[in-house]
Scaffold this motif. Structure first.
Motif, PDB file in Angstrom:
ATOM      1  N   VAL A  14       7.331   2.767   4.655  1.00  0.00           N
ATOM      2  CA  VAL A  14       7.823   1.567   5.356  1.00  0.00           C
ATOM      3  C   VAL A  14       6.890   1.253   6.524  1.00  0.00           C
ATOM      4  N   TYR A  15       6.791  -0.030   6.834  1.00  0.00           N
ATOM      5  CA  TYR A  15       6.081  -0.488   8.031  1.00  0.00           C
ATOM      6  C   TYR A  15       7.125  -0.931   9.045  1.00  0.00           C
ATOM      7  N   SER A  16       6.882  -0.634  10.298  1.00  0.00           N
ATOM      8  CA  SER A  16       7.763  -1.055  11.406  1.00  0.00           C
ATOM      9  C   SER A  16       9.232  -0.725  11.133  1.00  0.00           C
ATOM     10  N   VAL A  18      11.064  -1.305   8.819  1.00  0.00           N
ATOM     11  CA  VAL A  18      11.863  -2.273   8.055  1.00  0.00           C
ATOM     12  C   VAL A  18      11.262  -2.674   6.707  1.00  0.00           C
ATOM     13  N   VAL A  19       9.943  -2.823   6.664  1.00  0.00           N
ATOM     14  CA  VAL A  19       9.330  -3.345   5.437  1.00  0.00           C
ATOM     15  C   VAL A  19       8.997  -2.204   4.482  1.00  0.00           C
ATOM     16  N   LEU A  20       9.758  -2.126   3.395  1.00  0.00           N
ATOM     17  CA  LEU A  20       9.520  -1.088   2.391  1.00  0.00           C
ATOM     18  C   LEU A  20       8.401  -1.566   1.459  1.00  0.00           C
ATOM     19  N   VAL A  21       7.247  -0.887   1.507  1.00  0.00           N
ATOM     20  CA  VAL A  21       6.090  -1.368   0.759  1.00  0.00           C
ATOM     21  C   VAL A  21       5.775  -0.495  -0.454  1.00  0.00           C
ATOM     22  N   LEU A  22       5.913   0.812  -0.337  1.00  0.00           N
ATOM     23  CA  LEU A  22       5.778   1.675  -1.515  1.00  0.00           C
ATOM     24  C   LEU A  22       7.166   2.169  -1.874  1.00  0.00           C
ATOM     25  N   GLY A  39      -4.299  -3.391  -9.059  1.00  0.00           N
ATOM     26  CA  GLY A  39      -3.130  -4.197  -8.722  1.00  0.00           C
ATOM     27  C   GLY A  39      -3.544  -5.438  -7.961  1.00  0.00           C
ATOM     28  N   ALA A  40      -2.659  -6.416  -7.951  1.00  0.00           N
ATOM     29  CA  ALA A  40      -2.951  -7.684  -7.280  1.00  0.00           C
ATOM     30  C   ALA A  40      -2.961  -7.505  -5.770  1.00  0.00           C
ATOM     31  N   ASN A  41      -3.383  -8.552  -5.073  1.00  0.00           N
ATOM     32  CA  ASN A  41      -3.307  -8.594  -3.613  1.00  0.00           C
ATOM     33  C   ASN A  41      -1.894  -8.289  -3.159  1.00  0.00           C
ATOM     34  N   GLY A  42      -1.771  -7.387  -2.205  1.00  0.00           N
ATOM     35  CA  GLY A  42      -0.445  -7.125  -1.632  1.00  0.00           C
ATOM     36  C   GLY A  42       0.408  -6.156  -2.423  1.00  0.00           C
ATOM     37  N   ALA A  43      -0.114  -5.616  -3.515  1.00  0.00           N
ATOM     38  CA  ALA A  43       0.676  -4.685  -4.339  1.00  0.00           C
ATOM     39  C   ALA A  43       0.963  -3.376  -3.611  1.00  0.00           C
ATOM     40  N   GLY A  44       0.085  -3.036  -2.653  1.00  0.00           N
ATOM     41  CA  GLY A  44       0.295  -1.804  -1.888  1.00  0.00           C
ATOM     42  C   GLY A  44      -0.801  -0.774  -2.059  1.00  0.00           C
ATOM     43  N   LYS A  45      -1.933  -1.189  -2.604  1.00  0.00           N
ATOM     44  CA  LYS A  45      -3.019  -0.234  -2.889  1.00  0.00           C
ATOM     45  C   LYS A  45      -3.565   0.391  -1.600  1.00  0.00           C
ATOM     46  N   THR A  46      -3.870  -0.466  -0.631  1.00  0.00           N
ATOM     47  CA  THR A  46      -4.401   0.050   0.641  1.00  0.00           C
ATOM     48  C   THR A  46      -3.374   0.963   1.323  1.00  0.00           C
ATOM     49  N   THR A  47      -2.110   0.610   1.162  1.00  0.00           N
ATOM     50  CA  THR A  47      -1.051   1.429   1.760  1.00  0.00           C
ATOM     51  C   THR A  47      -1.027   2.835   1.141  1.00  0.00           C
ATOM     52  N   VAL A  48      -1.280   2.913  -0.156  1.00  0.00           N
ATOM     53  CA  VAL A  48      -1.365   4.229  -0.815  1.00  0.00           C
ATOM     54  C   VAL A  48      -2.458   5.058  -0.140  1.00  0.00           C
ATOM     55  N   LEU A  58      -1.321   4.234  12.581  1.00  0.00           N
ATOM     56  CA  LEU A  58      -2.127   3.197  13.233  1.00  0.00           C
ATOM     57  C   LEU A  58      -1.635   1.802  12.881  1.00  0.00           C
ATOM     58  N   HIS A  59      -0.871   1.702  11.777  1.00  0.00           N
ATOM     59  CA  HIS A  59      -0.387   0.399  11.324  1.00  0.00           C
ATOM     60  C   HIS A  59       1.137   0.325  11.431  1.00  0.00           C
ATOM     61  N   ARG A  60       1.715   1.172  12.264  1.00  0.00           N
ATOM     62  CA  ARG A  60       3.166   1.244  12.435  1.00  0.00           C
ATOM     63  C   ARG A  60       3.871   1.496  11.111  1.00  0.00           C
ATOM     64  N   MET A  92     -13.042   2.862   3.872  1.00  0.00           N
ATOM     65  CA  MET A  92     -12.016   1.838   4.043  1.00  0.00           C
ATOM     66  C   MET A  92     -12.483   0.488   3.544  1.00  0.00           C
ATOM     67  N   GLU A  93     -11.494  -0.378   3.310  1.00  0.00           N
ATOM     68  CA  GLU A  93     -11.774  -1.744   2.878  1.00  0.00           C
ATOM     69  C   GLU A  93     -12.640  -2.439   3.931  1.00  0.00           C
ATOM     70  N   GLY A  94     -13.566  -3.270   3.471  1.00  0.00           N
ATOM     71  CA  GLY A  94     -14.350  -4.062   4.402  1.00  0.00           C
ATOM     72  C   GLY A  94     -15.485  -3.293   5.067  1.00  0.00           C
ATOM     73  N   ASP A 169     -11.868   2.029  -1.152  1.00  0.00           N
ATOM     74  CA  ASP A 169     -11.011   0.844  -1.138  1.00  0.00           C
ATOM     75  C   ASP A 169     -11.837  -0.411  -1.406  1.00  0.00           C
ATOM     76  N   GLU A 170     -11.756  -0.903  -2.621  1.00  0.00           N
ATOM     77  CA  GLU A 170     -12.435  -2.124  -3.056  1.00  0.00           C
ATOM     78  C   GLU A 170     -13.916  -2.176  -2.680  1.00  0.00           C
ATOM     79  N   PRO A 171     -14.683  -1.218  -3.172  1.00  0.00           N
ATOM     80  CA  PRO A 171     -16.103  -1.199  -2.815  1.00  0.00           C
ATOM     81  C   PRO A 171     -16.883  -2.404  -3.329  1.00  0.00           C
ATOM     82  N   GLU A 201      -9.446  -0.959  -6.798  1.00  0.00           N
ATOM     83  CA  GLU A 201     -10.282  -2.107  -7.161  1.00  0.00           C
ATOM     84  C   GLU A 201      -9.449  -3.300  -7.606  1.00  0.00           C
ATOM     85  N   GLN A 202      -9.937  -4.486  -7.299  1.00  0.00           N
ATOM     86  CA  GLN A 202      -9.402  -5.677  -7.960  1.00  0.00           C
ATOM     87  C   GLN A 202     -10.262  -6.004  -9.168  1.00  0.00           C
ATOM     88  N   ASN A 203     -11.483  -5.482  -9.176  1.00  0.00           N
ATOM     89  CA  ASN A 203     -12.363  -5.645 -10.332  1.00  0.00           C
ATOM     90  C   ASN A 203     -11.980  -4.598 -11.375  1.00  0.00           C
TER      91      ASN A 203
HETATM   92  P1  ATP Z   1      -5.049  -6.183  -0.704  1.00  0.00           P
HETATM   93  O1  ATP Z   1      -5.817  -6.089  -1.959  1.00  0.00           O
HETATM   94  O2  ATP Z   1      -4.759  -7.582  -0.291  1.00  0.00           O
HETATM   95  O3  ATP Z   1      -5.551  -5.312   0.408  1.00  0.00           O
HETATM   96  P2  ATP Z   1      -3.081  -4.158  -1.250  1.00  0.00           P
HETATM   97  O4  ATP Z   1      -2.612  -3.950  -2.658  1.00  0.00           O
HETATM   98  O5  ATP Z   1      -4.075  -3.215  -0.702  1.00  0.00           O
HETATM   99  O6  ATP Z   1      -3.585  -5.634  -1.103  1.00  0.00           O
HETATM  100  P3  ATP Z   1      -1.527  -3.537   1.076  1.00  0.00           P
HETATM  101  O7  ATP Z   1      -2.612  -3.937   1.997  1.00  0.00           O
HETATM  102  O8  ATP Z   1      -1.206  -2.109   0.904  1.00  0.00           O
HETATM  103  O9  ATP Z   1      -1.769  -4.170  -0.363  1.00  0.00           O
HETATM  104  O10 ATP Z   1      -0.227  -4.313   1.495  1.00  0.00           O
HETATM  105  C1  ATP Z   1       1.005  -4.190   0.793  1.00  0.00           C
HETATM  106  C2  ATP Z   1       2.099  -4.992   1.489  1.00  0.00           C
HETATM  107  O11 ATP Z   1       2.356  -4.416   2.756  1.00  0.00           O
HETATM  108  C3  ATP Z   1       1.717  -6.425   1.754  1.00  0.00           C
HETATM  109  O12 ATP Z   1       2.845  -7.230   1.485  1.00  0.00           O
HETATM  110  C4  ATP Z   1       1.369  -6.459   3.232  1.00  0.00           C
HETATM  111  O13 ATP Z   1       1.680  -7.690   3.787  1.00  0.00           O
HETATM  112  C5  ATP Z   1       2.270  -5.372   3.775  1.00  0.00           C
HETATM  113  N1  ATP Z   1       1.700  -4.735   4.976  1.00  0.00           N
HETATM  114  C6  ATP Z   1       0.489  -4.154   5.099  1.00  0.00           C
HETATM  115  N2  ATP Z   1       0.291  -3.653   6.316  1.00  0.00           N
HETATM  116  C7  ATP Z   1       1.414  -3.927   7.013  1.00  0.00           C
HETATM  117  C8  ATP Z   1       1.854  -3.670   8.359  1.00  0.00           C
HETATM  118  N3  ATP Z   1       1.068  -3.007   9.219  1.00  0.00           N
HETATM  119  N4  ATP Z   1       3.082  -4.120   8.722  1.00  0.00           N
HETATM  120  C9  ATP Z   1       3.876  -4.771   7.840  1.00  0.00           C
HETATM  121  N5  ATP Z   1       3.532  -5.030   6.576  1.00  0.00           N
HETATM  122  C10 ATP Z   1       2.326  -4.625   6.150  1.00  0.00           C
END
Ligand code: ATP
Length: 245
Positions: A14-16, A18-22, A39-48, A58-60, A92-94, A169-171, A201-203
């Motif tokens: 969870v982030y903050s 409240v937001v359940l992401v994985l 996975g698509a944008n926002g699927a949660g890959k970076t969070t993994v 660092l990201h709450r 890391m990404e970027g 992360d998305e090299p 990867e998105q590729n």
């Molecule tokens: P991308 O390819 O765009 O990086 P991703 O699959 O890596 O996407 P994440 O970056 O893990 O996805 O994000 C997953 C979800 O978590 C998204 O809906 C994003 O908005 C949310 N999220 C990411 N970081 C935070 C945060 N610090 N606080 C709240 N929500 C967050």
């Protein structure tokens, strides 16, 4: 048989608070293998990746359930530098390189785990053997390099700790097709040197082309997993991730 080098079991994030992401992610990276996480944008890959490397705070964010183990030892609560010392490094990404430092200073920064000058020098030699183009530019400011070269600096810096597993992360993000090919060949070389790779990867075509196994993440859940060959033949994967159908 035996346990995987890196294992996630039922991980929730969870982030903050409240937001359940994985929502219960399980995945395995066996020693020496390339595993793709798609996975698509926002699927949660970076969070993994943040959950694995201890960067969620660092990201709450925080892991609220499940377990993450490296070589059978829990790393859920370990700080990032200690995880690197245990053999796991991340890009890391970027490509967050130090733009104001030279190529070599960037590489040295990744060698913070090296205990002796000789070990650091060896690390630099290994990096330059893998990336001959960087050797000529060792004294150049990293911020002036091309995107592909910066990605190589970022990967070279992570390899300085001689990890047993590298998280990428998305090299290929934002790089021209020819450079993506170079990055792909490089990942294969890293694998051939014995290092396992978890490749976000998105590729999907590039990732499944070199991976042994893959996982598809949607809305914080693994919806498909299998050998890379199986996934590449899957109709849904083709339609949504390989641009076919
Ligand atoms: P991308 O390819 O765009 O990086 P991703 O699959 O890596 O996407 P994440 O970056 O893990 O996805 O994000 C997953 C979800 O978590 C998204 O809906 C994003 O908005 C949310 N999220 C990411 N970081 C935070 C945060 N610090 N606080 C709240 N929500 C967050």
């Amino acid at each position: 048989g035996g346990a995987a080098l890196l294992s996630l079991r039922n991980v929730e994030v969870v982030y903050s608070d409240v937001v359940l992401v994985l929502r219960g992610v399980s995945l395995d990276v066996p020693a020496g293998q390339i595993v793709a996480l798609l996975g698509a944008n926002g699927a949660g890959k970076t969070t993994v990746l943040r959950a694995i490397t201890g960067l969620l705070p660092l990201h709450r964010g925080r892991v609220t359930k499940g377990s993450i183990t490296l070589d059978g030892t829990a790393i859920d609560d370990a700080p990032a530098p200690s995880i690197v010392r245990r053999g796991l490094a991340q890009v890391m990404e970027g490509r967050r390189i130090f733009a104001d430092l030279t190529v070599e200073e960037n590489l040295r920064a990744g060698g913070f785990t090296c205990r002796t000058r000789a070990a650091l020098a060896e690390g630099l030699e290994r990096a330059y053997a893998l990336f001959p183009a960087l050797k000529d530019r060792r004294s150049q400011m990293a911020g002036y390099l091309s995107g592909g070269e910066q990605q190589m600096v970022a990967i070279g810096r992570a390899l300085m700790s001689q990890p047993r597993i590298l998280l990428l992360d998305e090299p290929s993000l934002g790089l021209a097709p020819k450079i993506v090919g170079e990055i792909r060949d490089l990942i294969v070389k890293i694998h051939e040197s014995g290092t396992a790779v978890l490749l976000v990867e998105q590729n999907a075509a590039m990732a499944l082309g070199i991976a042994h196994a893959g996982y598809i993440l949607e809305h914080g859940k693994v919806v498909r997993d299998g050998s890379a060959a199986e996934l590449a033949k899957d109709k849904d994967v083709q339609e949504f991730y390989l641009g076919g159908g």
